[in-house]
Structures are given as C-alpha cells and as structure tokens.
Design a protein around this motif. Structure first.
Motif: not given
Length: 213
Positions: A210-212, A202-204
């Motif tokens: 967020q990066r996308t 879930l963290a990944d």
C-alpha cells in the motif's frame, strides 16, 4: 477527666428514608462509574490485593501451566482411560484429539480469557482466540494436527533410543500424562507462533504494498 467513646447517632434516630438515601447513592455511583470519573489507584495499592504468599508465577507461566495440565489430564482420561475399551491406536488417537479440541475451546480458552488482566492479554496462547462457534471445529482440526505431530515426536525419540540401546523395535519412551502434556504444549505453542508469524508477515507485506502505490 472521663474517658469515653465518641457519641454516635443512635439507630432509633435514623429513619427509613436515611437508609434509602444511602443505598440509592451507592447504586448510582456504581451505575455511573467509568474510567473517567473513577479515582486513580496506584499500582502499589493494586499489588497489595493481587499478591499472595507462596510461589508467585507470572501470567505467562500460569497460562502455560494451565494448558499443559489440561493436555496431561486428557491423556490420562481419554488415552489411558479408554485403552481398556478401545483397542485400536488410531481410534484412541481420534477420540483423544476430539476431546482435546472440545475441552480447549470450551474450557481452557475461556479460562485463559478470564485470567487475563487485559482484554486480549492471553490471545498469544490460543490458536483461535475469538469467541466464535466455528472455532470449536477449527480447534478440533488443530488438535488433530497437534496430536499427529506429538506422536511423530514420540516415534523419533524411540528411534533414537533404539539406536543407542541396540534394540530394533523397543518402546523405551511410552505415552504418559506428564511428558505428553509437556510435548503437546510445545507443539501447540509452536503452531500458534507459526500462525502469528505468518499473519504478521502477510500484514507487513500488505502494508508495504500500500505504501508503494
């Protein structure tokens, strides 16, 4: 030529102020001690005080041995012990799960925290490593699930043994403290690892989302 001991200052020559000065300096050093102003000690020097003769176990082995021993002790005292007073198997399992959840939260987890060389070094061996009141109830629920899965394992083993020996309803693998502690430890650690894996996934996923953006 005469040999003798090195002359030292006699006790009578020291005044109470001298002792007070020594004590206050030592106290001030302890109070003001920090990682920044403390002298560096090599790992070899620390190993002299940590090592002991005999069998040396790793920190992980000590943690697993502690958890397994407590599970076996719970079986001995709360499953075998109450068998003379509580006849129903479900009632025995309820009391056992309740005791295991309470003891693991209040005793085992605190011992794991105390044994850890770092602040969170033994968190991997606890389902709920944080010290919170609500975790007592969560650990009780956790061990209800653990105990249910453990007895499912016992049933599967007995089904396999009955099929091999040709006995339809035999109980060839009964509940006793040693194997109960080992099986319970395995189920407990499996659930803990599953929780950690899901949490990491879930963290990944959150970090990737967020990066996308």
């Amino acid at each position: 030529m005469a040999f003798g001991r090195k002359k030292t200052e006699p006790e009578e020559a020291r005044t109470p102020a001298d002792y007070y000065k020594l004590h206050t300096e030592a106290i001030n050093d302890l109070i003001n001690a920090s990682p920044e102003n403390s002298p560096k000690v090599s790992e070899e020097e620390l190993r002299k005080y940590r090592s002991k003769q005999g069998i040396r176990l790793s920190d992980a082995a000590k943690a697993l041995l502690l958890k397994g021993w407590f599970n076996g002790a719970c079986c001995f005292f709360f499953f075998w012990g109450i068998g003379f007073y509580v006849n129903g198997t479900l009632d025995q399992m309820f009391i056992l799960a309740l005791a295991m959840g309470i003891l693991n939260d209040l005793i085992v987890n605190n011992m794991l925290r105390f044994m850890s060389r770092t602040k969170h070094g033994n968190d991997v061996f606890m389902m709920y490593p944080e010290k919170k009141y609500v975790n007592l109830f969560l650990n009780i629920l956790h061990f209800f699930l653990v105990l249910f899965l453990v007895f499912m394992v016992y049933n599967v083993i007995n089904i396999i043994l009955n099929a091999i020996m040709g006995t339809p309803d035999g109980v060839h693998f009964g509940v006793e403290p040693v194997f109960f502690g080992i099986i319970t430890l395995g189920v407990d650690m499996l659930l803990i690892q599953m929780k950690r894996t899901i949490k990491q996934m879930l963290a990944d996923a959150k970090a990737s989302a967020q990066r996308t953006r």
